[in-house]
Every structure is written in structure tokens, then in C-alpha cells.
Design an enzyme around this catalytic site. Structure first.
Site, PDB file in Angstrom:
ATOM      1  N   HIS A  17     -12.756   5.207  -9.543  1.00  0.00           N
ATOM      2  CA  HIS A  17     -13.001   6.438  -9.119  1.00  0.00           C
ATOM      3  C   HIS A  17     -14.320   6.900  -9.554  1.00  0.00           C
ATOM      4  O   HIS A  17     -15.318   7.457  -8.642  1.00  0.00           O
ATOM      5  CB  HIS A  17     -11.933   7.534  -9.332  1.00  0.00           C
ATOM      6  CG  HIS A  17     -10.605   7.197  -8.879  1.00  0.00           C
ATOM      7  ND1 HIS A  17      -9.542   7.102  -9.460  1.00  0.00           N
ATOM      8  CD2 HIS A  17     -10.192   6.934  -7.584  1.00  0.00           C
ATOM      9  CE1 HIS A  17      -8.310   7.006  -8.662  1.00  0.00           C
ATOM     10  NE2 HIS A  17      -8.710   6.662  -7.621  1.00  0.00           N
ATOM     11  N   LYS A  41       3.482   9.528  -2.306  1.00  0.00           N
ATOM     12  CA  LYS A  41       3.251   9.326  -3.701  1.00  0.00           C
ATOM     13  C   LYS A  41       3.857  10.731  -4.590  1.00  0.00           C
ATOM     14  O   LYS A  41       3.787  11.862  -3.910  1.00  0.00           O
ATOM     15  CB  LYS A  41       1.999   9.217  -4.185  1.00  0.00           C
ATOM     16  CG  LYS A  41       1.069   7.913  -3.744  1.00  0.00           C
ATOM     17  CD  LYS A  41      -0.143   7.698  -4.387  1.00  0.00           C
ATOM     18  CE  LYS A  41      -0.746   6.590  -3.692  1.00  0.00           C
ATOM     19  NZ  LYS A  41      -2.339   6.650  -4.165  1.00  0.00           N
ATOM     20  N   ARG A  90     -11.542  -1.352  -1.963  1.00  0.00           N
ATOM     21  CA  ARG A  90     -11.221  -2.093  -2.803  1.00  0.00           C
ATOM     22  C   ARG A  90     -11.299  -3.835  -2.242  1.00  0.00           C
ATOM     23  O   ARG A  90     -11.780  -4.898  -2.545  1.00  0.00           O
ATOM     24  CB  ARG A  90     -10.114  -1.964  -3.614  1.00  0.00           C
ATOM     25  CG  ARG A  90     -10.382  -1.179  -4.776  1.00  0.00           C
ATOM     26  CD  ARG A  90      -9.107  -0.511  -5.451  1.00  0.00           C
ATOM     27  NE  ARG A  90      -8.100  -0.130  -4.508  1.00  0.00           N
ATOM     28  CZ  ARG A  90      -6.971   0.652  -4.994  1.00  0.00           C
ATOM     29  NH1 ARG A  90      -6.749   0.705  -6.085  1.00  0.00           N
ATOM     30  NH2 ARG A  90      -6.200   1.040  -3.939  1.00  0.00           N
ATOM     31  N   SER A 128      -4.816   3.632 -10.327  1.00  0.00           N
ATOM     32  CA  SER A 128      -4.381   4.762 -11.057  1.00  0.00           C
ATOM     33  C   SER A 128      -3.008   4.011 -11.266  1.00  0.00           C
ATOM     34  O   SER A 128      -2.301   4.173 -12.461  1.00  0.00           O
ATOM     35  CB  SER A 128      -4.166   5.905 -10.441  1.00  0.00           C
ATOM     36  OG  SER A 128      -5.565   6.313  -9.771  1.00  0.00           O
TER      37      SER A 128
HETATM   38  O1  PNS Z   1      -5.831   8.315  -3.822  1.00  0.00           O
HETATM   39  P1  PNS Z   1      -5.216   8.313  -2.285  1.00  0.00           P
HETATM   40  O2  PNS Z   1      -3.574   8.672  -2.716  1.00  0.00           O
HETATM   41  O3  PNS Z   1      -5.342   6.943  -1.578  1.00  0.00           O
HETATM   42  O4  PNS Z   1      -5.554   9.608  -1.557  1.00  0.00           O
HETATM   43  C1  PNS Z   1      -5.009   9.839  -0.230  1.00  0.00           C
HETATM   44  C2  PNS Z   1      -5.330  11.261   0.312  1.00  0.00           C
HETATM   45  C3  PNS Z   1      -4.784  12.143  -0.902  1.00  0.00           C
HETATM   46  C4  PNS Z   1      -6.831  11.240   0.462  1.00  0.00           C
HETATM   47  C5  PNS Z   1      -4.659  11.246   1.689  1.00  0.00           C
HETATM   48  O5  PNS Z   1      -3.155  11.165   1.525  1.00  0.00           O
HETATM   49  C6  PNS Z   1      -4.838  12.734   2.392  1.00  0.00           C
HETATM   50  O6  PNS Z   1      -5.918  12.994   2.967  1.00  0.00           O
HETATM   51  N1  PNS Z   1      -3.929  13.830   1.989  1.00  0.00           N
HETATM   52  C7  PNS Z   1      -4.009  15.168   2.648  1.00  0.00           C
HETATM   53  C8  PNS Z   1      -3.312  15.092   4.034  1.00  0.00           C
HETATM   54  C9  PNS Z   1      -4.101  14.408   5.170  1.00  0.00           C
HETATM   55  O7  PNS Z   1      -4.844  14.985   5.708  1.00  0.00           O
HETATM   56  N2  PNS Z   1      -3.412  13.440   5.443  1.00  0.00           N
HETATM   57  C10 PNS Z   1      -3.787  12.302   6.333  1.00  0.00           C
HETATM   58  C11 PNS Z   1      -3.940  12.844   7.873  1.00  0.00           C
HETATM   59  S1  PNS Z   1      -2.136  12.816   8.495  1.00  0.00           S
END
Ligand code: PNS
Length: 158
Positions: A17, A41, A90, A128
Site C-alpha cells: 500500500h 470484510k 496486483r 493485509s
Molecule cells: O482495500 P479494499 O478492501 O479492497 O478496499 C475496498 C474499498 C473500501 C475501497 C471499497 O469497498 C469501497 O469503495 N467502499 C466504500 C463503499 C463503496 O463506494 N462501494 C463501491 C460502490 S457499491
């Protein structure tokens, strides 16, 4: 001013990250690292802990800020005036989910572009979840997480 948001769960932040954040900071005027909720998660570290970890890892980078938000990423980018969402990619396995998110975010906020940086080769395998799995089983994570937060992560699993 060109503002990019680097979003994620960051549970916890890894060297992978941090590599993406540093590279994004070289391209944009300002980078906001945003800790958001991934509804699929359940995080190990609290939002406050995750924000604090990222702050301590990015302290020396002048154009990086850290924030958290509970709603949609597309709304957040609008609120802060960001023109781009930057994520690390990745492997092909990341692509389908990321592509879906990118299209959804574009639908909600047509002024924001999603950009992907190829993860550096040495962090290709890193996540993570892997960091937590190794820590949980008493393994050494010093290769995977910034030194400044290493002991705090280990402490959480004691
Ligand atoms: O590190 P991650 O878990 O891959 O990150 C994912 C994250 C937190 C960026 C994604 O789940 C997110 O954008 N969450 C906020 C809610 C949202 O906008 N969801 C996407 C549209 S439905």
C-alpha cells in the site's frame, strides 16, 4: 490542484500500500488516503487505528493526507474535489472486482477517473490478510509492513 484519492480498508497498511501511496504522491499535487468500509470484510483494526497507522507511515510526505469516510467512495471523491481514484493492481485476480468498482464509481460521479498502478514486483503477493495470517501464527512480518507500525500489529494478536 489535481487531487487523487487512494482508497482502501488498510487493515492494516502494508509496504505494498505504502509503495502505491508514495508513487501516487509523485504524480498528483495532493493525495488523500481514505480509509473506507468494505462491506464484505470485518476489520481487525478499528478505523482510528488504521488511520493512525497510515498517518505514522506517511508523516514525511508533504502532499499526503489521511482521512476516513463511511459512505460511498464516489460521493467522497466529489466532496473532496478529487479528479482520480488510484488503486494498485496486483494480478489478474484483482482485475474483475476493480473493473466493476471503477465503472460503478464512474456511474455515480462522472467527474472522477479510476487509475491503476501496477504493484511493484516485490509486493505482488502481499495483502493485509496475509500479514494478519502470518502474525496470528507467530510468523515474522517485518518484510511486509512498515517498521514504525510493526510492533503495534504484533501486539494486537497477543
Ligand atoms: O482495500 P479494499 O478492501 O479492497 O478496499 C475496498 C474499498 C473500501 C475501497 C471499497 O469497498 C469501497 O469503495 N467502499 C466504500 C463503499 C463503496 O463506494 N462501494 C463501491 C460502490 S457499491
Amino acid at each position: 490542484m489535481k487531487i487523487a484519492v487512494v482508497p482502501g480498508s488498510f487493515d492494516p497498511i502494508t509496504k505494498g500500500h505504502l509503495d502505491i501511496i508514495k508513487r501516487t504522491a509523485k504524480i498528483f499535487d495532493k493525495v488523500i488516503v481514505a480509509v473506507l468500509t468494505n462491506s464484505s470484510k470485518s476489520p481487525t483494526f478499528t478505523k482510528e487505528e488504521r488511520v493512525e497507522f497510515i498517518r505514522s507511515c506517511t508523516e514525511g510526505i508533504d502532499n499526503v493526507e489521511v482521512d476516513s469516510f463511511s459512505g460511498l467512495l464516489a460521493d467522497y471523491t466529489k466532496n473532496v474535489g478529487a479528479c482520480a481514484i488510484v488503486k494498485g493492481l496486483r494480478a489478474m485476480s484483482d482485475f474483475e472486482y476493480e473493473f466493476q468498482m471503477a465503472l460503478t464509481n464512474k456511474k455515480i460521479n462522472r467527474d472522477v477517473e479510476t487509475m491503476f498502478l501496477t504493484t511493484s514486483y516485490k509486493y505482488l503477493y502481499l495483502s493485509s490478510s496475509i500479514v494478519k495470517e502470518i502474525t496470528r501464527n507467530g510468523g515474522d512480518i517485518s518484510e511486509f509492513v512498515p517498521e514504525i507500525i510493526h510492533d503495534k500489529i504484533v501486539e494486537k494478536f497477543k
